[in-house]
Design an enzyme around this catalytic site. Structure first.
Site, PDB file in Angstrom:
ATOM      1  N   TRP A 196      35.041  77.075  39.563  1.00 49.24           N
ATOM      2  CA  TRP A 196      33.748  77.057  38.862  1.00 49.24           C
ATOM      3  C   TRP A 196      33.969  76.524  37.457  1.00 49.24           C
ATOM      4  O   TRP A 196      35.116  76.222  37.100  1.00 49.24           O
ATOM      5  CB  TRP A 196      33.129  78.463  38.849  1.00 49.24           C
ATOM      6  CG  TRP A 196      31.635  78.375  38.932  1.00 49.24           C
ATOM      7  CD1 TRP A 196      30.744  78.473  37.899  1.00 49.24           C
ATOM      8  CD2 TRP A 196      30.864  78.143  40.109  1.00 49.24           C
ATOM      9  NE1 TRP A 196      29.462  78.316  38.377  1.00 49.24           N
ATOM     10  CE2 TRP A 196      29.512  78.108  39.712  1.00 49.24           C
ATOM     11  CE3 TRP A 196      31.181  77.939  41.460  1.00 49.24           C
ATOM     12  CZ2 TRP A 196      28.467  77.886  40.623  1.00 49.24           C
ATOM     13  CZ3 TRP A 196      30.155  77.724  42.368  1.00 49.24           C
ATOM     14  CH2 TRP A 196      28.809  77.698  41.944  1.00 49.24           C
ATOM     15  N   ASP A 197      32.875  76.426  36.673  1.00 51.61           N
ATOM     16  CA  ASP A 197      33.108  75.852  35.346  1.00 51.61           C
ATOM     17  C   ASP A 197      33.719  76.858  34.376  1.00 51.61           C
ATOM     18  O   ASP A 197      33.953  76.544  33.214  1.00 51.61           O
ATOM     19  CB  ASP A 197      31.858  75.158  34.767  1.00 51.61           C
ATOM     20  CG  ASP A 197      30.665  76.070  34.610  1.00 51.61           C
ATOM     21  OD1 ASP A 197      30.779  77.273  34.904  1.00 51.61           O
ATOM     22  OD2 ASP A 197      29.596  75.583  34.177  1.00 51.61           O
ATOM     23  N   TRP A 198      34.009  78.069  34.841  1.00 54.12           N
ATOM     24  CA  TRP A 198      34.759  79.053  34.057  1.00 54.12           C
ATOM     25  C   TRP A 198      35.910  79.638  34.861  1.00 54.12           C
ATOM     26  O   TRP A 198      36.517  80.624  34.434  1.00 54.12           O
ATOM     27  CB  TRP A 198      33.843  80.200  33.587  1.00 54.12           C
ATOM     28  CG  TRP A 198      32.807  80.563  34.613  1.00 54.12           C
ATOM     29  CD1 TRP A 198      31.475  80.253  34.546  1.00 54.12           C
ATOM     30  CD2 TRP A 198      32.990  81.246  35.859  1.00 54.12           C
ATOM     31  NE1 TRP A 198      30.822  80.711  35.676  1.00 54.12           N
ATOM     32  CE2 TRP A 198      31.724  81.324  36.505  1.00 54.12           C
ATOM     33  CE3 TRP A 198      34.096  81.796  36.520  1.00 54.12           C
ATOM     34  CZ2 TRP A 198      31.538  81.930  37.759  1.00 54.12           C
ATOM     35  CZ3 TRP A 198      33.910  82.396  37.778  1.00 54.12           C
ATOM     36  CH2 TRP A 198      32.641  82.452  38.367  1.00 54.12           C
ATOM     37  N   ASN A 448      21.118  81.356  42.845  1.00 53.86           N
ATOM     38  CA  ASN A 448      21.270  80.880  41.474  1.00 53.86           C
ATOM     39  C   ASN A 448      21.050  79.372  41.404  1.00 53.86           C
ATOM     40  O   ASN A 448      21.843  78.611  41.969  1.00 53.86           O
ATOM     41  CB  ASN A 448      22.675  81.203  40.957  1.00 53.86           C
ATOM     42  CG  ASN A 448      22.918  80.611  39.576  1.00 53.86           C
ATOM     43  OD1 ASN A 448      22.382  81.100  38.595  1.00 53.86           O
ATOM     44  ND2 ASN A 448      23.701  79.545  39.506  1.00 53.86           N
ATOM     45  N   GLU A 449      19.962  78.979  40.776  1.00 58.48           N
ATOM     46  CA  GLU A 449      19.712  77.587  40.391  1.00 58.48           C
ATOM     47  C   GLU A 449      19.495  76.615  41.547  1.00 58.48           C
ATOM     48  O   GLU A 449      19.576  75.401  41.341  1.00 58.48           O
ATOM     49  CB  GLU A 449      20.822  77.082  39.459  1.00 58.48           C
ATOM     50  CG  GLU A 449      20.872  77.879  38.167  1.00 58.48           C
ATOM     51  CD  GLU A 449      21.847  77.372  37.124  1.00 58.48           C
ATOM     52  OE1 GLU A 449      22.751  76.613  37.481  1.00 58.48           O
ATOM     53  OE2 GLU A 449      21.699  77.767  35.946  1.00 58.48           O
ATOM     54  N   GLU A 546      19.456  83.235  31.467  1.00 57.34           N
ATOM     55  CA  GLU A 546      20.763  82.620  31.165  1.00 57.34           C
ATOM     56  C   GLU A 546      20.643  81.758  29.935  1.00 57.34           C
ATOM     57  O   GLU A 546      19.699  80.950  29.834  1.00 57.34           O
ATOM     58  CB  GLU A 546      21.230  81.704  32.307  1.00 57.34           C
ATOM     59  CG  GLU A 546      21.955  82.372  33.415  1.00 57.34           C
ATOM     60  CD  GLU A 546      22.609  81.364  34.363  1.00 57.34           C
ATOM     61  OE1 GLU A 546      22.956  80.253  33.910  1.00 57.34           O
ATOM     62  OE2 GLU A 546      22.739  81.694  35.542  1.00 57.34           O
TER      63      GLU A 546
HETATM   64  C1  BMA Z   1      24.783  78.443  34.788  1.00 59.93           C
HETATM   65  C2  BMA Z   1      25.344  79.451  35.716  1.00 59.93           C
HETATM   66  C3  BMA Z   1      26.710  79.091  36.159  1.00 59.93           C
HETATM   67  C4  BMA Z   1      27.496  78.393  35.101  1.00 59.93           C
HETATM   68  C5  BMA Z   1      26.815  78.472  33.759  1.00 59.93           C
HETATM   69  C6  BMA Z   1      27.512  77.722  32.684  1.00 59.93           C
HETATM   70  O1  BMA Z   1      23.714  77.779  35.013  1.00 59.93           O
HETATM   71  O2  BMA Z   1      24.475  79.768  36.755  1.00 59.93           O
HETATM   72  O3  BMA Z   1      26.640  78.295  37.315  1.00 59.93           O
HETATM   73  O4  BMA Z   1      28.755  78.888  35.051  1.00 59.93           O
HETATM   74  O5  BMA Z   1      25.549  77.931  33.871  1.00 59.93           O
HETATM   75  O6  BMA Z   1      27.540  76.360  32.938  1.00 59.93           O
END
Ligand code: BMA
Length: 841
Positions: A196-198, A448-449, A546
């Site tokens: 993932w991005d983290w 999510n998204e 978020e």
């Molecule tokens: C979002 C989350 C994650 C991601 C974060 C940071 O939209 O739902 O998918 O880690 O942004 O990019």
């Protein structure tokens, strides 16, 4: 039992392809359980590796514990150990079954969780296949189902499914910077385990939860849940008690008594249990519930059958209010709990470890207590991870944390062929049944998204093909997940996605033109290039589920997984750990808008200062954005506002790397978490510039009227009064030769009893540190001049400071330190470092 083993059962699990099902387990009298946890044997596909493996566990942790691999989080090991997820692995164990157990009518093999694609065989015969890590699998072991054993690694399985699919279901692979695996959307497994991005790519395999044998003669309770229902008309409560049992005896009649002794409530029901599985719901009318009490009541279930249950039940209602807002086009979006509108303050929860078997109860508790200590009342369990263990929800019940629960689908489109849908349906049924008794869970949310991914065409789907994907979307989240949730639990709201326009999305066929529309539903908002101090750039949304900024973890956290040659901002280690494209550059650019960037000649000093400055930037940015959302609660400006939630991205980390988290891997608080403690305080003064004025805005979550005075100090410590609107020019003039660049501004709110809220200073002093104390420590900071963003770091000493950060000029300040384990004053003193912006300049 199969005769071949005569008292000895041999069981092997071949990880590689789909047993069936069930949920909550209650031990009944006459039931016998044998745990099959502990040491198993693990083998790779060609037999070159054979080792003992702990269950619950996974292949990676088994290899680690047996010394075959080093710490997978160390340096570049995530990539070096990519081979593990490409192989097929077999878990084997042998065990004996006592004769009295074998004499029982039914013996069941219960897997609390298998990760993920496997064939389970018993004494050489396949008894079932698994394809979903979020399911509990239960199998009678005295029957055989012949299944072909297909042993596939999760990565290979996902690739095969994608290959076999008649059309592309994007995204194919994660961005290159994530160094991850492809097609994770084809497998019902923690989506972030492919990277993932983290987070790193560790596509795990194994028996990640417990395994046991259960034997019984009369019945087994498969599922038990309690759901309180409030009747508006009669203003009365009832409690629905759902009970699903499997009966193996002849037809059984009897009585079942439900009682809540604390609430003077008792009712008896006639019961007839037929052989096979039956599910009944009993409605208990409750005499009185004192509305304001958030506490558990003990429910007793007594029956003529061989089981007895005692459990805690809670009474609360939750509604998601979407209704017209005066002066604002669109619809409100807020939670009403027990009839009261609640502003949600909190964050987003991601998996706390790549290897779930290494998640400790103490770690979960520490994170949740840290959330509460930072004045959070809500957490969103994000849909790219795992449904959390029971302990998480019980702690949230206990600590008063509301849980926004996503189903585990994130940032992708998903296939909808029948076997996939069957597995998803079972997943939803099991998870909703498992979790619905928890009052902390206040919302089910489909994904999510994924609505916004379709709406704004993240994956470049050509126009003519769009209807196909929209159809799949509606089939998965609406026709199946939503329908099942409504069937299983009407006591809490359901949203199809996050972000979404809620009711307005529904009206547009579940995919809105713009799911980010601030006038409806929730929003996710990220902007790394705009100046985060400029609050006018933030969307005045109904609910911010978020938003966030990245920072690097502290040096002591990184040091555990790196070597001196890694400690440079531009080196391979820094780029390797950064999974968000351009993330390191974005952090420095944002920091550079307000702070001098580190330029010490000593490379290590410069590296440490850079880590620090990213934390300063992140803390200040998230503060600015959160304060904007909190003050937008009562405001409608240009038709927008009435914000009722601020859940920043993200609470915790999965490994030691840069991310949006406020708590580092291992539990150490970043600067942001200390800031959160203040910006989520129940009564908060928000200072901001609006045109030519400096405004001090008072935000209160309390339901009582407060008489508040704002105290404002310029740098020379004179009180300039209780005014709420201060012309910036006059304010600067009032303190001599102040300019924007030389002035410090401090303010706090005080009620008419002299209780003060937190004092916020924009700029404070040089420091001197001493540690002492026995139960907890006190660190004394002294200064003679202004030192902004004073940062205390206790290195590896686990614990947290009571408060930190800002000192008035020429003052001294005492800061408490609460250690999380045994620590001496000397040890703390040695570990302590202090940094402020003055060190960086
Ligand atoms: C979002 C989350 C994650 C991601 C974060 C940071 O939209 O739902 O998918 O880690 O942004 O990019």
């Amino acid at each position: 039992m199969p005769p071949t083993c005569s008292g000895l059962l041999c069981l092997s699990l071949l990880l590689g392809k789909s047993l069936l099902v069930s949920s909550v387990q209650v031990v009944t009298s006459g039931q016998q359980n044998i745990s099959l946890n502990g040491k198993w044997t693990l083998e790779n596909s060609n037999g070159t590796l054979s080792l003992p493996a702990e269950v619950p566990g996974c292949v990676h942790t088994a290899l680690l514990k047996q010394g075959y691999i080093q710490d997978p989080y160390y340096r570049f090991n995530d990539v070096a150990y990519g081979w593990i997820a490409l192989d097929n692995w077999t878990y084997t164990t042998t065990f004996t079954v006592p004769s009295d157990m074998r004499a029982k009518q039914r013996v069941m093999l219960v897997f609390e969780g298998i990760d993920t694609i496997s064939t389970v065989s018993l004494n050489g015969a396949a008894v079932g296949r698994t394809d979903n890590m979020f399911l509990q699998y239960v199998r009678w072991v005295n029957s055989h189902d012949p299944h072909e054993a297909v042993h596939t690694s999760p990565v290979r399985y996902a690739a095969q499914r994608s290959e076999a699919h008649s059309y592309r279901v994007p995204p194919d692979c994660p961005p290159e910077v994530q160094q991850g695996q492809c097609h994770v959307n084809y497998i019902r497994k923690e989506q972030s385990s492919f990277s993932w991005d983290w987070g790193p790519s560790f596509p795990t395999a194994g028996l990640w939860k417990g395994v046991r044998l259960e034997a019984y003669d009369v019945l087994r309770v498969f599922h038990l849940a309690t759901v309180p229902v409030y009747n508006q008309t009669s203003s009365g409560w009832s409690l629905q008690v759902e009970l699903q049992v499997e009966v193996v005896a002849e037809v059984t009649r009897g009585q079942l008594t439900l009682s809540l002794p604390g609430l003077d409530t008792q009712q008896t029901f006639p019961v007839q249990l037929l052989p096979g599985r039956t599910r009944n719901t009993y409605t208990l009318h409750v005499n009185t519930v004192r509305q304001s009490e958030h506490r558990g009541n003990t429910l007793h279930i007594n029956t003529a059958f061989p089981f007895f249950v005692r459990l805690q039940v809670y009474f609360r209602t939750v509604e998601l209010v979407q209704e017209p807002v005066p002066g604002s086009p669109g619809l409100s979006f807020y939670f009403r709990v027990n009839g009261k509108a609640v502003f949600m303050k909190g964050s987003n929860w991601i998996p706390t470890h790549s290897f779930q078997d290494l998640v400790s109860p103490a770690g979960v508790r520490s994170l949740l207590e840290s959330a509460v200590a930072a004045n959070m009342n809500a957490l969103r369990v994000w849909g790219g991870g795992v449904y959390q263990q029971d302990l998480f929800y019980s702690l949230c019940d206990e600590l008063g944390v509301m849980v926004w629960q996503d189903f585990m689908f994130a940032c992708a489109l998903y296939p909808t062929e029948e076997d996939f849908m069957d597995s998803v349906r079972e997943e939803v049924r099991q998870q909703v049944r498992r979790l619905k008794s928890h009052p902390s869970v206040v919302l089910w949310s489909g994904n999510n998204e994924n609505e916004v991914a379709l709406a704004t065409n993240w994956f470049g789907i050509p126009g003519p093909e769009r209807p196909l994907y929209v159809k799949d979307y509606v089939k998965l989240y609406v026709d199946n997940i939503r329908a099942l949730v409504l069937e299983e639990d009407q006591s809490r709201p359901f949203l199809a996605s996050s972000p979404t326009n809620g009711l307005a999305s529904e009206r547009q066929g579940w995919v809105a033109d713009d799911p980010y529309d601030p006038r409806y539903g929730d929003t996710h908002y990220y902007s790394y290039s705009r100046d985060c101090w400029d609050w006018s750039a933030f969307p005045r949304t109904r609910f911010a589920s978020e938003y966030g900024f990245q920072s690097w973890p502290s040096f002591s956290t990184l040091q555990k997984v790196s070597v001196p040659e890694d400690w440079s901002w531009d080196g391979p280690f820094s780029s390797h750990r950064q999974h968000h494209a351009e993330g390191n550059r974005q952090m420095l650019e944002q920091a550079g808008l307000h702070y001098h960037l580190p330029n010490a000649t000593d490379p290590l000093r410069r590296y440490k200062h850079t880590l620090y400055i990213t934390q300063v930037m992140q803390a200040q940015c998230v503060k600015a954005q959160t304060e904007f959302y909190r003050r937008s609660r009562s405001e409608v400006v240009g038709g927008k506002g009435h914000t009722m939630g601020a859940l920043y991205w993200q609470l915790n980390d999965i490994w030691q790397a840069p991310s949006w988290s406020s708590i580092e891997f291992g539990g150490k608080w970043k600067m942001l978490h200390y800031f959160a403690q203040r910006f989520f305080a129940p009564v908060l003064p928000v200072g901001f510039e609006d045109g030519v004025s400096m405004v001090i805005y008072a935000v209160s979550d309390l339901s009582v009227d407060l008489n508040l005075t704002a105290q404002v100090w310029p740098v020379n410590n004179q009180t300039v009064g209780g005014e709420l609107l201060l012309p910036v020019d006059a304010l600067l003039k009032g303190c001599g030769n102040c300019t924007r660049r030389s002035c410090l501004l401090a303010f706090h709110l005080e009620d008419n009893h002299g209780n003060q809220g937190p004092t916020f200073l924009l700029f404070p002093p040089q420091t001197e540190v001493r540690g002492d104390g026995e139960r907890g420590y006190t660190v004394t900071l002294r200064s003679t001049s202004v030192a902004p963003f004073v940062w205390l770091d206790a290195g590896d000493v686990p614990g947290r400071f009571g408060s930190n950060g800002f000192l008035m000029a020429s003052r001294s300040q005492e800061v408490g330190f609460v250690p999380w384990g045994p620590t001496s004053a000397e040890e703390l003193g040695r570990a302590l470092t202090v940094t402020s912006l003055r060190d960086v300049y």
